[in-house]
Design a protein around this motif. Structure first.
Motif, mmCIF file in Angstrom:
data_model
loop_
_atom_site.group_PDB
_atom_site.id
_atom_site.type_symbol
_atom_site.label_atom_id
_atom_site.label_comp_id
_atom_site.label_asym_id
_atom_site.label_seq_id
_atom_site.Cartn_x
_atom_site.Cartn_y
_atom_site.Cartn_z
ATOM 1 N N UNK A 176 0.956 -1.321 -0.169
ATOM 2 C CA UNK A 176 -0.042 0.079 0.028
ATOM 3 C C UNK A 176 0.890 0.967 0.004
ATOM 4 N N UNK A 177 1.793 0.984 -0.517
ATOM 5 C CA UNK A 177 3.302 1.932 -0.251
ATOM 6 C C UNK A 177 3.085 3.583 -1.399
ATOM 7 N N UNK A 178 2.091 3.669 -2.224
ATOM 8 C CA UNK A 178 1.769 4.451 -2.805
ATOM 9 C C UNK A 178 0.301 4.721 -1.987
ATOM 10 N N UNK A 179 -0.794 3.899 -2.575
ATOM 11 C CA UNK A 179 -1.909 3.704 -1.598
ATOM 12 C C UNK A 179 -2.545 4.835 -0.508
ATOM 13 N N UNK A 180 -1.741 4.782 0.515
ATOM 14 C CA UNK A 180 -1.672 5.897 1.391
ATOM 15 C C UNK A 180 -1.289 7.191 1.138
ATOM 16 N N UNK A 181 -0.681 7.482 -0.065
ATOM 17 C CA UNK A 181 -0.196 8.882 -0.289
ATOM 18 C C UNK A 181 -1.643 9.595 -1.034
ATOM 19 N N UNK A 182 -3.127 8.361 -1.303
ATOM 20 C CA UNK A 182 -4.384 8.723 -1.641
ATOM 21 C C UNK A 182 -5.633 10.299 -0.813
ATOM 22 N N UNK A 183 -5.782 10.676 -1.337
ATOM 23 C CA UNK A 183 -6.633 12.253 -1.183
ATOM 24 C C UNK A 183 -7.704 11.716 -0.046
ATOM 25 N N UNK A 184 -7.778 10.248 -0.189
ATOM 26 C CA UNK A 184 -9.220 9.289 0.257
ATOM 27 C C UNK A 184 -8.641 9.066 1.597
ATOM 28 N N UNK A 185 -6.989 8.965 2.293
ATOM 29 C CA UNK A 185 -6.701 8.722 3.451
ATOM 30 C C UNK A 185 -6.468 9.596 3.912
ATOM 31 N N UNK A 186 -5.784 11.092 3.183
ATOM 32 C CA UNK A 186 -5.195 12.432 4.076
ATOM 33 C C UNK A 186 -6.355 13.009 4.779
ATOM 34 N N UNK A 187 -7.367 12.299 3.839
ATOM 35 C CA UNK A 187 -8.684 13.292 4.771
ATOM 36 C C UNK A 187 -9.267 12.753 6.139
ATOM 37 N N UNK A 188 -9.057 11.254 6.144
ATOM 38 C CA UNK A 188 -9.239 10.320 7.008
ATOM 39 C C UNK A 188 -8.349 10.117 8.087
ATOM 40 N N UNK A 189 -6.983 10.383 7.695
ATOM 41 C CA UNK A 189 -6.049 9.636 8.779
ATOM 42 C C UNK A 189 -5.907 10.965 10.129
#
Ligand code: CDP
Length: 217
Positions: free
Chosen positions: A84-97
């Motif tokens: 998930x190296x790339x996926x964790x940088x998605x705005x979807x993750x950033x907005x929920x972290x």
């Protein structure tokens, strides 16, 4: 000889790139603790955990089979074997972290894992995040707070995201996330004994050089 370099700072301060380069130059291991909070967010979303259910997020933090690289040569984050190296940088993750990162039980668990990783590397590591100088490794040999003006931080974030977002969208994301984060961790002011490095008017190389000068002092 132990050499833990703790680096905290807000979003867009250049923390990750600077920390990684400092580790590379000093041949130390490197830990991006933000990636661990991002991985937990990914895991909660994946397994249908309600991010606002503190007990459930804490439970997930303990169950998460996380793998994270501590080398400056490779960036690798995986949960249960899924890269998930790339996926964790998605705005979807950033907005929920932030919802995950403000769950105290989950913080306790991730902090425990962070300290374990520091131990495994015999205390020779650059560790970056929001609470490293104050909570994770307050006894670190070197502690610094990397700051930058809001303007500089937004500019850098804009470049990093590829410049497709409006200034308003960027500002809202970065400022809201920092505001949420700072309800549990204070990373805007340096604690006692923590050196502030303001990178507003420094380029990448200058910031790295200044950080290295702080380390060798
Ligand atoms: O993208 P940016 O560099 O701003 O953030 P990051 O370092 O990837 O961290 C992502 C999020 O993890 C932050 O917004 C915080 O909510 C959380 N975090 C934290 O609470 N404590 C840390 N030591 C590191 C990150």
């Amino acid at each position: 000889k132990p050499l833990v370099i703790a680096i905290d700072g807000p979003s867009g301060s250049g923390k990750s790139s600077v920390s990684k380069e400092v580790a590379r130059r000093l041949k130390l291991a490197y830990l991006d603790t933000g990636a661990m909070y991002r991985a937990l967010t990914w895991y909660c979303l994946k397994t249908g955990v309600d991010l606002h259910d503190g007990a459930a997020v804490e439970q997930a933090s303990k169950a998460m089979p996380l793998e994270i690289s501590t080398s400056t040569a490779t960036e690798y984050v995986a949960v249960d074997g899924t890269d998930i190296t790339e996926e964790i940088r998605d705005p979807r993750i950033s907005s929920s972290v932030s919802a995950v990162a403000t769950t105290l039980g989950a913080r306790t668990e991730l902090i425990r894992r962070q300290r374990q990783l520091i131990d495994q590397h015999h205390h020779r590591m650059v560790v970056e995040g929001r609470d490293i100088t104050t909570v994770v490794a307050p006894a670190a040999e070197v502690r610094m707070l990397l700051t930058a003006s809001e303007e500089a931080r937004l500019r850098r974030r804009g470049i990093q995201l590829g410049g497709t977002q409006t200034k308003e969208q960027l500002a809202a994301q970065v400022i809201q996330r920092d505001a949420k984060d700072s309800t549990v961790v204070n990373f805007t002011q340096a604690a006692d004994g923590v050196v502030t490095l303001d990178s507003s008017d420094l380029d990448f190389e200058e910031t790295v050089d200044t950080a290295l000068a702080i380390v060798s002092k």
